[in-house]
Scaffold this active site. Structure first.
Site, PDB file in Angstrom:
ATOM      1  N   LYS A 173       0.850  -1.203   0.000  1.00 56.70           N
ATOM      2  CA  LYS A 173       0.000   0.000   0.000  1.00 56.70           C
ATOM      3  C   LYS A 173       0.877   1.241   0.000  1.00 56.70           C
ATOM      4  O   LYS A 173       1.457   1.605   1.017  1.00 56.70           O
ATOM      5  CB  LYS A 173      -0.919   0.022   1.222  1.00 56.70           C
ATOM      6  CG  LYS A 173      -2.065   0.999   0.981  1.00 56.70           C
ATOM      7  CD  LYS A 173      -2.658   1.569   2.230  1.00 56.70           C
ATOM      8  CE  LYS A 173      -2.105   2.906   2.625  1.00 56.70           C
ATOM      9  NZ  LYS A 173      -2.176   3.978   1.640  1.00 56.70           N
ATOM     10  N   GLU A 248       9.653   1.507  10.708  1.00 60.16           N
ATOM     11  CA  GLU A 248      10.638   2.566  10.433  1.00 60.16           C
ATOM     12  C   GLU A 248       9.889   3.886  10.578  1.00 60.16           C
ATOM     13  O   GLU A 248       9.043   4.200   9.743  1.00 60.16           O
ATOM     14  CB  GLU A 248      11.182   2.442   9.009  1.00 60.16           C
ATOM     15  CG  GLU A 248      11.862   1.126   8.696  1.00 60.16           C
ATOM     16  CD  GLU A 248      13.210   1.004   9.357  1.00 60.16           C
ATOM     17  OE1 GLU A 248      13.845   2.043   9.611  1.00 60.16           O
ATOM     18  OE2 GLU A 248      13.614  -0.124   9.665  1.00 60.16           O
ATOM     19  N   CYS A 282      13.350  11.346   6.210  1.00 61.45           N
ATOM     20  CA  CYS A 282      13.391  10.987   7.636  1.00 61.45           C
ATOM     21  C   CYS A 282      14.789  11.154   8.216  1.00 61.45           C
ATOM     22  O   CYS A 282      14.951  11.295   9.421  1.00 61.45           O
ATOM     23  CB  CYS A 282      12.914   9.557   7.824  1.00 61.45           C
ATOM     24  SG  CYS A 282      13.883   8.389   6.854  1.00 61.45           S
ATOM     25  N   GLU A 384       8.761  16.248  15.435  1.00 58.28           N
ATOM     26  CA  GLU A 384       9.184  16.146  14.037  1.00 58.28           C
ATOM     27  C   GLU A 384       8.364  17.112  13.171  1.00 58.28           C
ATOM     28  O   GLU A 384       7.141  17.082  13.204  1.00 58.28           O
ATOM     29  CB  GLU A 384       8.985  14.715  13.532  1.00 58.28           C
ATOM     30  CG  GLU A 384       9.519  14.523  12.134  1.00 58.28           C
ATOM     31  CD  GLU A 384       9.262  13.128  11.567  1.00 58.28           C
ATOM     32  OE1 GLU A 384       8.132  12.634  11.696  1.00 58.28           O
ATOM     33  OE2 GLU A 384      10.202  12.562  10.984  1.00 58.28           O
TER      34      GLU A 384
HETATM   35  P1  NAD Z   1       2.003   8.271   7.642  1.00 55.21           P
HETATM   36  O1  NAD Z   1       2.287   7.489   8.869  1.00 55.21           O
HETATM   37  O2  NAD Z   1       0.898   9.255   7.668  1.00 55.21           O
HETATM   38  O3  NAD Z   1       1.626   7.299   6.419  1.00 55.21           O
HETATM   39  C1  NAD Z   1       2.507   6.282   5.967  1.00 55.21           C
HETATM   40  C2  NAD Z   1       1.703   5.204   5.276  1.00 55.21           C
HETATM   41  O4  NAD Z   1       0.860   4.571   6.234  1.00 55.21           O
HETATM   42  C3  NAD Z   1       0.767   5.711   4.181  1.00 55.21           C
HETATM   43  O5  NAD Z   1       0.718   4.749   3.139  1.00 55.21           O
HETATM   44  C4  NAD Z   1      -0.562   5.788   4.883  1.00 55.21           C
HETATM   45  O6  NAD Z   1      -1.676   5.670   4.032  1.00 55.21           O
HETATM   46  C5  NAD Z   1      -0.487   4.584   5.806  1.00 55.21           C
HETATM   47  N1  NAD Z   1      -1.320   4.671   7.011  1.00 55.21           N
HETATM   48  C6  NAD Z   1      -1.730   5.791   7.653  1.00 55.21           C
HETATM   49  N2  NAD Z   1      -2.475   5.450   8.736  1.00 55.21           N
HETATM   50  C7  NAD Z   1      -2.505   4.099   8.768  1.00 55.21           C
HETATM   51  C8  NAD Z   1      -3.092   3.151   9.648  1.00 55.21           C
HETATM   52  N3  NAD Z   1      -3.783   3.543  10.727  1.00 55.21           N
HETATM   53  N4  NAD Z   1      -2.923   1.838   9.410  1.00 55.21           N
HETATM   54  C9  NAD Z   1      -2.202   1.434   8.343  1.00 55.21           C
HETATM   55  N5  NAD Z   1      -1.623   2.274   7.471  1.00 55.21           N
HETATM   56  C10 NAD Z   1      -1.772   3.591   7.678  1.00 55.21           C
HETATM   57  O7  NAD Z   1       3.377   8.909   7.217  1.00 55.21           O
HETATM   58  P2  NAD Z   1       3.657   9.931   6.039  1.00 55.21           P
HETATM   59  O8  NAD Z   1       3.117  11.252   6.448  1.00 55.21           O
HETATM   60  O9  NAD Z   1       3.223   9.316   4.735  1.00 55.21           O
HETATM   61  O10 NAD Z   1       5.262   9.957   6.020  1.00 55.21           O
HETATM   62  C11 NAD Z   1       6.021  10.809   6.808  1.00 55.21           C
HETATM   63  C12 NAD Z   1       6.556  10.085   8.014  1.00 55.21           C
HETATM   64  O11 NAD Z   1       7.300   8.945   7.607  1.00 55.21           O
HETATM   65  C13 NAD Z   1       7.524  10.931   8.818  1.00 55.21           C
HETATM   66  O12 NAD Z   1       7.251  10.768  10.184  1.00 55.21           O
HETATM   67  C14 NAD Z   1       8.876  10.338   8.488  1.00 55.21           C
HETATM   68  O13 NAD Z   1       9.875  10.518   9.460  1.00 55.21           O
HETATM   69  C15 NAD Z   1       8.539   8.908   8.319  1.00 55.21           C
HETATM   70  N6  NAD Z   1       9.563   8.214   7.547  1.00 55.21           N
HETATM   71  C16 NAD Z   1      10.416   7.356   8.195  1.00 55.21           C
HETATM   72  C17 NAD Z   1      11.428   6.700   7.487  1.00 55.21           C
HETATM   73  C18 NAD Z   1      12.389   5.751   8.157  1.00 55.21           C
HETATM   74  O14 NAD Z   1      13.082   5.031   7.464  1.00 55.21           O
HETATM   75  N7  NAD Z   1      12.444   5.707   9.473  1.00 55.21           N
HETATM   76  C19 NAD Z   1      11.548   6.929   6.109  1.00 55.21           C
HETATM   77  C20 NAD Z   1      10.669   7.819   5.501  1.00 55.21           C
HETATM   78  C21 NAD Z   1       9.675   8.450   6.219  1.00 55.21           C
END
Ligand code: NAD
Length: 481
Positions: A173, A248, A282, A384
């Site tokens: 997804k 992650e 990130c 963040e």
């Molecule tokens: P997000 O958590 O809003 O969404 C990430 C994914 O999860 C999307 O596909 C979203 O549709 C899905 N999602 C959202 N709620 C969900 C739920 N309740 N159950 C299952 N899936 C769900 O994150 P974002 O805004 O897309 O990305 C930014 C975040 O990602 C930042 O916090 C960033 O630090 C983090 N990030 C971490 C890494 C790492 O390697 N640690 C890498 C990239 C981004």
């Protein structure tokens, strides 16, 4: 209007609900596509397709799996320009960044794990009692991969490639905010000969189809990259079902600058490490800690360098700073800048939405923003922001630098700029982060364990760590004497 459909059983299909979500181009603020709004019914279809493909894929020789993954990597490279333009349009990042970083890295992910499929091996332990143990590492079955919007194809393939290489069927997804390259990826999988049902891509909102994926009883593991709050929600749903989980999550990464660093390189690279991809990585350093003897000079040189990053149309070759991914995200970032002012911060540069004339007039641009004068415990320095915003603070000595570096709930990455070898090893020992870069930033070797500690995640991905995550270990003891 372009329609982005689910990819299930090798075919592009409409959502069962008949509902669609709007997809926007961040640089213009205009809707450019509609995305399948996935629901539990779509997920059932994907699970059925994966279940039908599971045994054949698991029993496909590693060499064959490897060739298919390698071929997908080659096709990504063939379509470099098309995919880079798509990623830039969908995410707002400069097309040159997508062409030099995101898309080549996606191809590399496929090739790297194609090789891992044939190199992965398991352990054997002989016992003096006349017995031998060997460990089978078998595919888990059906796994879920959930990825974010900031590095769309790069992080999508970072999960899918090892899952497939290890012999699993995948339901993936991508973020509903940036679904375009994942959709194009499905076409390349068909062209490369990936059997139908081995990879299924479902679209939609996280709290709808994402939650359904996490909770589905036939999905045995979840690899998630995204925000810490979302990670906590996923963990609370998956843990009672005893699913394997890799998380992650977010970060508030420190960048440490010591007076003995190589000055010019440090300025250039710390600006890059703060603002690459509009700070939406990130691993970006958002808290810059500087030894007090060089603090004033650093702020002046850093700000001068940051001012060179002018927000502009990401489709232009010369652009180095594009648009933020969504209106909501831009408003969140601007909200944090207001908060920083209330907390007593001084805006050294940036600090506002920028209007880029021409086709991007309605786009979501924020200039690189540098804030000084904040204390370590204020919200701006603890939460963040995930945008082009950094806070610079002075430190007295090495011990103080470590205290500040470790002073948040996160522990993803740190980059440290110093010429002192002894200090390098002391800080490597003392800083709480899963990834430490000395005199460099985001220099990635795909073999190394990648991930964070504290609220930045659970588990590690990368190299054989990922292959271990996507397999179930089964130990066999044979007594022979
Ligand atoms: P997000 O958590 O809003 O969404 C990430 C994914 O999860 C999307 O596909 C979203 O549709 C899905 N999602 C959202 N709620 C969900 C739920 N309740 N159950 C299952 N899936 C769900 O994150 P974002 O805004 O897309 O990305 C930014 C975040 O990602 C930042 O916090 C960033 O630090 C983090 N990030 C971490 C890494 C790492 O390697 N640690 C890498 C990239 C981004």
């Amino acid at each position: 209007m372009r329609k982005l459909r689910h990819f299930i059983n090798g075919e592009f299909v409409d959502p069962a609900s008949g509902k669609w979500l709007d997809v926007f181009e961040p640089a213009t603020g205009q809707k450019y596509a509609e995305l399948a709004a996935g629901s539990a019914a779509d997920l059932e279809r994907a699970v059925a397709a994966a279940a039908a493909a599971r045994d054949a894929w698991k029993n496909t020789p590693a060499d064959r799996r490897s060739r298919i993954l390698w071929r997908i990597g080659e096709l990504i490279e063939r379509d470099l320009d098309l995919l880079s333009a798509a990623e830039s349009q969908d995410n707002g990042k400069p097309v040159t960044l997508a062409r030099s970083l995101d898309i080549p890295r996606a191809a590399h992910n496929l090739r790297f794990f194609a090789a891992a499929a044939t190199q992965f091996a398991s352990e054997s332990h002989a016992m003096e009692e006349g017995a031998i143990n060997y460990t089978l590492r078998q595919p888990i079955g059906i796994v879920g991969c959930i990825s974010p919007w900031n590095l769309p194809l790069y992080l999508f393939t970072w999960k899918i490639a090892p899952a497939l290489a290890a012999g699993n069927c995948v339901i993936a997804k991508p973020s509903e905010i940036t679904p375009l390259t994942a959709t194009l990826f499905g076409e390349l999988c068909n062209e490369a000969g990936l059997p139908p049902g081995v990879l299924n891509i479902v679209h939609g909102r996280g709290n709808e189809i994402g939650t359904a994926l996490v909770e589905h009883p036939a999905v045995n593991a979840i690899s998630f990259t995204g925000g810490t709050k979302t990670g906590a929600d996923i963990a609370s749903r998956a843990a009672p079902k005893f699913k394997k989980l890799s998380l992650e999550l977010g970060g508030k990464n420190p960048t440490l600058v010591f007076a003995d660093c190589e000055w010019r390189k440090t300025i250039e690279q710390t600006v890059r490490g703060a603002f690459l991809n509009q700070g939406e990585i990130c691993l970006c350093g958002s808290r810059i800690l500087v030894e007090e003897s060089v603090y004033e000079r650093f702020v002046a040189d850093f700000v001068a360098e940051a001012r060179k990053l002018l927000p502009a149309d990401p489709a232009l070759e010369e652009t180095r700073h594009g648009a933020l991914v969504s209106r909501e995200h831009m408003e969140k970032v601007l909200g944090y800048i207001e908060l920083a002012k209330q907390e007593g911060g001084r805006i050294e540069c940036g600090g506002e939405r920028v209007v880029v004339e021409g086709r991007c007039r309605e786009g979501w641009f924020v200039a690189p923003t540098v804030i000084t004068g904040l204390s370590m415990d204020c919200r701006t320095n603890q939460e963040e922001i995930f945008g082009p915003v950094v806070s610079i603070m002075p430190f007295r000595d090495e011990a103080h630098a470590v205290e500040l570096a470790n002073g948040t709930p996160y522990g993803l990455a740190a980059s440290i700029w110093t010429g002192d070898v002894g200090r390098t090893h002391r800080l490597a020992r003392d800083i709480h982060a899963g990834l430490l870069w000395f005199n460099c930033w985001m220099l990635r070797d795909l073999r190394v364990p990648m991930g964070g500690m504290k609220q930045s995640g659970v588990g590690r991905e990368g190299g054989f760590e990922a292959m271990r995550f996507f397999t179930e270990a089964k130990n066999v003891t044979v007594k022979f004497a």
